[in-house]
Scaffold this motif. Structure first.
Motif, PDB file in Angstrom:
ATOM      1  N   ARG A   1       0.888  -1.308  -0.093  1.00  0.00           N
ATOM      2  CA  ARG A   1      -0.147  -0.051  -0.053  1.00  0.00           C
ATOM      3  C   ARG A   1       0.906   1.204  -0.066  1.00  0.00           C
ATOM      4  O   ARG A   1       0.425   2.282  -0.691  1.00  0.00           O
ATOM      5  CB  ARG A   1      -0.870  -0.049   1.299  1.00  0.00           C
TER       6      ARG A   1
ATOM      7  N   GLU B   1      -8.432  13.305  -2.206  1.00  0.00           N
ATOM      8  CA  GLU B   1      -8.991  12.070  -2.081  1.00  0.00           C
ATOM      9  C   GLU B   1      -8.126  10.919  -2.452  1.00  0.00           C
ATOM     10  O   GLU B   1      -7.338  10.836  -3.509  1.00  0.00           O
ATOM     11  CB  GLU B   1     -10.387  11.806  -2.985  1.00  0.00           C
TER      12      GLU B   1
ATOM     13  N   SER C   1      -8.130   6.658  -2.146  1.00  0.00           N
ATOM     14  CA  SER C   1      -8.845   5.477  -2.175  1.00  0.00           C
ATOM     15  C   SER C   1      -8.477   3.974  -2.706  1.00  0.00           C
ATOM     16  O   SER C   1      -7.577   4.323  -3.591  1.00  0.00           O
ATOM     17  CB  SER C   1     -10.350   5.843  -2.682  1.00  0.00           C
ATOM     18  N   ASP C   2      -8.869   3.079  -2.314  1.00  0.00           N
ATOM     19  CA  ASP C   2      -8.183   1.893  -2.765  1.00  0.00           C
ATOM     20  C   ASP C   2      -9.076   1.585  -4.012  1.00  0.00           C
ATOM     21  O   ASP C   2     -10.382   1.738  -4.182  1.00  0.00           O
ATOM     22  CB  ASP C   2      -8.786   0.593  -1.705  1.00  0.00           C
TER      23      ASP C   2
ATOM     24  N   VAL D   1      -4.366   2.136  -5.532  1.00  0.00           N
ATOM     25  CA  VAL D   1      -5.125   3.163  -5.155  1.00  0.00           C
ATOM     26  C   VAL D   1      -5.181   4.478  -6.269  1.00  0.00           C
ATOM     27  O   VAL D   1      -4.557   4.405  -7.175  1.00  0.00           O
ATOM     28  CB  VAL D   1      -4.081   4.157  -3.824  1.00  0.00           C
TER      29      VAL D   1
END
Length: 227
Positions: free
Chosen positions: A141, A168, A170-171, A216
């Motif tokens: 990650r 923003e 996000s995954d 991501v």
């Protein structure tokens, strides 16, 4: 206040980042199936109980090298004859499945060979895996976020400007790594059976490295470029 929509004064860039790495496995799982067949139900059940106990004793004798032992399923059923009108039991068939999870791979080859050498016992595996909380997932990650930032900066620099703020993150998908039998441990199992081998084989089992990826999606604002 967060700027939700891009404007000439606050243009936005949205990028995707991916982290990918290969690491050594942390776990190995093997499945042990013990079978029995006999004409007497009580004797067949006793044989199944004894063979299952020998498998469990062998696994428990490995100490902390075997982290988990579970009984997957057990069955014993009559085998009916096909001739005649009545229900005539020819024999009784039974089997029990035992799942074992190891953390010490140095004992794996010998253990699999000894299990497969037991009477009416077959072994499948090993399936290699990482722990659910393995640091490899966090590292993947981190790599994904780093790549997303670098990619966004490259776009901004191509316009002669720079990033202003993160809107923003996000995954794009769950972390991926082979973590179970259904997800394909180690590229597929190898089956061992005492009846086929005759004697315990000398097994050299090499752990298969695991691939972990994370993705991501990141959205940034940029300082207005001079176009």
């Amino acid at each position: 206040m967060t700027q939700e929509h891009p404007t000439p004064e606050a243009p936005q860039v949205t990028v995707r980042g991916e982290g990918r790495l290969e690491v050594d496995p942390e776990l190995a799982q093997v499945w042990v199936t013990v079978a029995v067949r006999g004409t007497d139900r009580a004797a067949a059940l006793a044989d199944l109980t004894g063979r299952n106990a020998r498998v469990l004793d062998l696994l428990k004798a490995q100490g902390t090298s075997v982290e988990k032992v579970e009984t997957g399923s057990l069955s014993i059923a009559p085998d009916l004859g096909r001739r005649g009108r009545g229900e005539r039991v020819q024999s009784y068939r039974g089997r029990v499945l035992v799942k074992a999870e190891l953390t010490d791979f140095t004992v794996l080859g010998e253990l699999v060979a000894r299990l497969a050498d037991l009477e009416m016992t077959s072994v499948e595996g090993p399936w290699w895996a990482l722990r659910p909380d393995s640091p490899a997932y966090a590292e993947a990650r981190r790599l994904a976020v780093t790549e997303a930032v670098q990619r966004a900066r490259a776009y901004a620099e191509a316009l002669g400007t720079s990033l202003a703020s993160l809107l923003e993150l996000s995954d794009a998908g769950a972390d991926r790594g082979p973590m179970s039998r259904d997800m394909g441990y180690g590229g597929g199992p190898v089956a061992f059976a005492a009846e086929a081998a005759g004697v315990a084989p000398a097994l050299d089992l090499e752990p298969q490295r695991q691939t972990v990826t994370a993705e991501v999606v990141a959205r940034f604002t940029m300082r207005p470029p001079a176009l």
